[in-house]
Design an enzyme around this catalytic site. Structure first.
Site, PDB file in Angstrom:
ATOM      1  N   ARG A  59      50.110  33.090  26.828  1.00 38.99           N
ATOM      2  CA  ARG A  59      51.005  34.176  27.253  1.00 38.99           C
ATOM      3  C   ARG A  59      50.564  34.810  28.576  1.00 38.99           C
ATOM      4  O   ARG A  59      51.394  35.311  29.334  1.00 38.99           O
ATOM      5  CB  ARG A  59      51.084  35.238  26.151  1.00 38.99           C
ATOM      6  CG  ARG A  59      52.206  36.273  26.344  1.00 38.99           C
ATOM      7  CD  ARG A  59      52.339  37.147  25.117  1.00 38.99           C
ATOM      8  NE  ARG A  59      53.475  38.059  25.217  1.00 38.99           N
ATOM      9  CZ  ARG A  59      53.373  39.373  25.354  1.00 38.99           C
ATOM     10  NH1 ARG A  59      52.180  39.950  25.429  1.00 38.99           N
ATOM     11  NH2 ARG A  59      54.459  40.130  25.410  1.00 38.99           N
ATOM     12  N   ILE A  85      58.869  40.859  29.160  1.00 39.49           N
ATOM     13  CA  ILE A  85      58.514  39.798  28.224  1.00 39.49           C
ATOM     14  C   ILE A  85      58.438  40.460  26.856  1.00 39.49           C
ATOM     15  O   ILE A  85      57.846  41.534  26.709  1.00 39.49           O
ATOM     16  CB  ILE A  85      57.178  39.125  28.619  1.00 39.49           C
ATOM     17  CG1 ILE A  85      56.852  37.954  27.686  1.00 39.49           C
ATOM     18  CG2 ILE A  85      56.034  40.108  28.666  1.00 39.49           C
ATOM     19  CD1 ILE A  85      55.624  37.154  28.116  1.00 39.49           C
ATOM     20  N   SER A  86      59.064  39.862  25.859  1.00 37.26           N
ATOM     21  CA  SER A  86      59.200  40.501  24.553  1.00 37.26           C
ATOM     22  C   SER A  86      57.867  40.637  23.831  1.00 37.26           C
ATOM     23  O   SER A  86      56.923  39.876  24.056  1.00 37.26           O
ATOM     24  CB  SER A  86      60.178  39.715  23.675  1.00 37.26           C
ATOM     25  OG  SER A  86      61.483  39.760  24.193  1.00 37.26           O
ATOM     26  N   GLN A  87      57.819  41.608  22.932  1.00 40.50           N
ATOM     27  CA  GLN A  87      56.677  41.816  22.054  1.00 40.50           C
ATOM     28  C   GLN A  87      56.421  40.539  21.246  1.00 40.50           C
ATOM     29  O   GLN A  87      57.356  39.935  20.716  1.00 40.50           O
ATOM     30  CB  GLN A  87      56.991  42.978  21.113  1.00 40.50           C
ATOM     31  CG  GLN A  87      55.926  43.304  20.100  1.00 40.50           C
ATOM     32  CD  GLN A  87      56.402  44.361  19.114  1.00 40.50           C
ATOM     33  OE1 GLN A  87      57.595  44.654  19.041  1.00 40.50           O
ATOM     34  NE2 GLN A  87      55.481  44.924  18.359  1.00 40.50           N
TER      35      GLN A  87
END
Length: 236
Positions: A59, A85-87
């Protein structure tokens, strides 16, 4: 966002510093992130294929360099152009809801940094992903190519209308909040396929929805959890 994270984030913003970590340190943080995601998932933990994908995808390569030390926190992070950017918890939940198989063809609406596409590509055979913000989409395409994701096809365009010439898709994932399920996407979903899409007003509480297209073409929807996503841009 807890106060420790906010304080450290603010310090980086002020000083503009980047603290490099070793590959082993990133690996340890990634494994810790996955354990935290599993623990936070409660009665709906991600399956083995989703866990393996999130353990593998780095990530920190999908966020700005100055945020890389925060990449494995269970938080959304800014990636520029007003996008995030999503959790990780949400990435795991959305991916799990698709119930992907190794031969599946998946459509993603909203490439963003490319992280979600990479997670999908670790599980499915082919991923088609569309980004409406050209600089963001070009950056993600280059990043995915450099990381060896040859099974990810990228495009700059309005995701509301999908990718008709590549349809039908076994699964569709929308990573921005829409006011309704886009009819073009529903049309491009295979009978027996699944779509995961956040629905609701911009910057308000929205709901993650699971849309299932039955073999006879009828559609059922299920409300999963409250979420908050950036709004879907484009034709809708």
């Amino acid at each position: 966002m807890n106060w420790q994270f906010a304080t450290a984030f603010g310090a980086l913003m002020y000083f503009g510093c980047v603290i490099p970590l070793s590959a082993a340190e990133y690996e340890a943080l990634r494994q810790k992130m996955v354990r935290e995601v599993i623990a936070a998932s409660g009665n709906s933990p991600p399956g083995a294929s989703v866990v393996a994908a999130m353990e593998k995808v780095e990530r920190h390569r999908f966020v700005p360099a100055w945020l890389s030390i925060f990449a494995y926190r269970n938080h959304p992070l800014p990636i520029g152009h007003g996008q995030t950017i999503s959790q990780p918890l949400i990435v795991a939940r959305m991916t799990e809801l698709l119930k992907l198989k190794k031969d599946d063809k998946v459509l993603e609406i909203g490439t963003g940094s490319g992280y979600q596409a990479a997670v999908l590509a670790e599980i499915a055979k082919t991923v088609y992903t569309i980004e409406i913000i050209e600089p963001l989409g070009n950056e993600a395409a280059g990043r995915l190519q450099s990381l060896g994701y040859d099974n990810v096809k990228t495009r700059i365009g309005d995701g509301y209308y999908g990718w008709p010439e590549a349809a039908p898709f076994d699964a569709i994932l929308v990573t921005a909040a829409a006011s309704h399920v886009p009819p073009p996407l529903l049309k491009q979903l295979k009978p027996g396929g699944r779509m995961v899409v956040p629905l609701g007003a911009p910057f308000m509480t929205q709901y993650l929805m699971l849309v299932e297209k039955q073999p006879d073409g009828s559609v059922t929807t299920h409300q999963i959890v409250p979420v908050r996503f950036v709004p879907l841009r484009g034709g809708h």
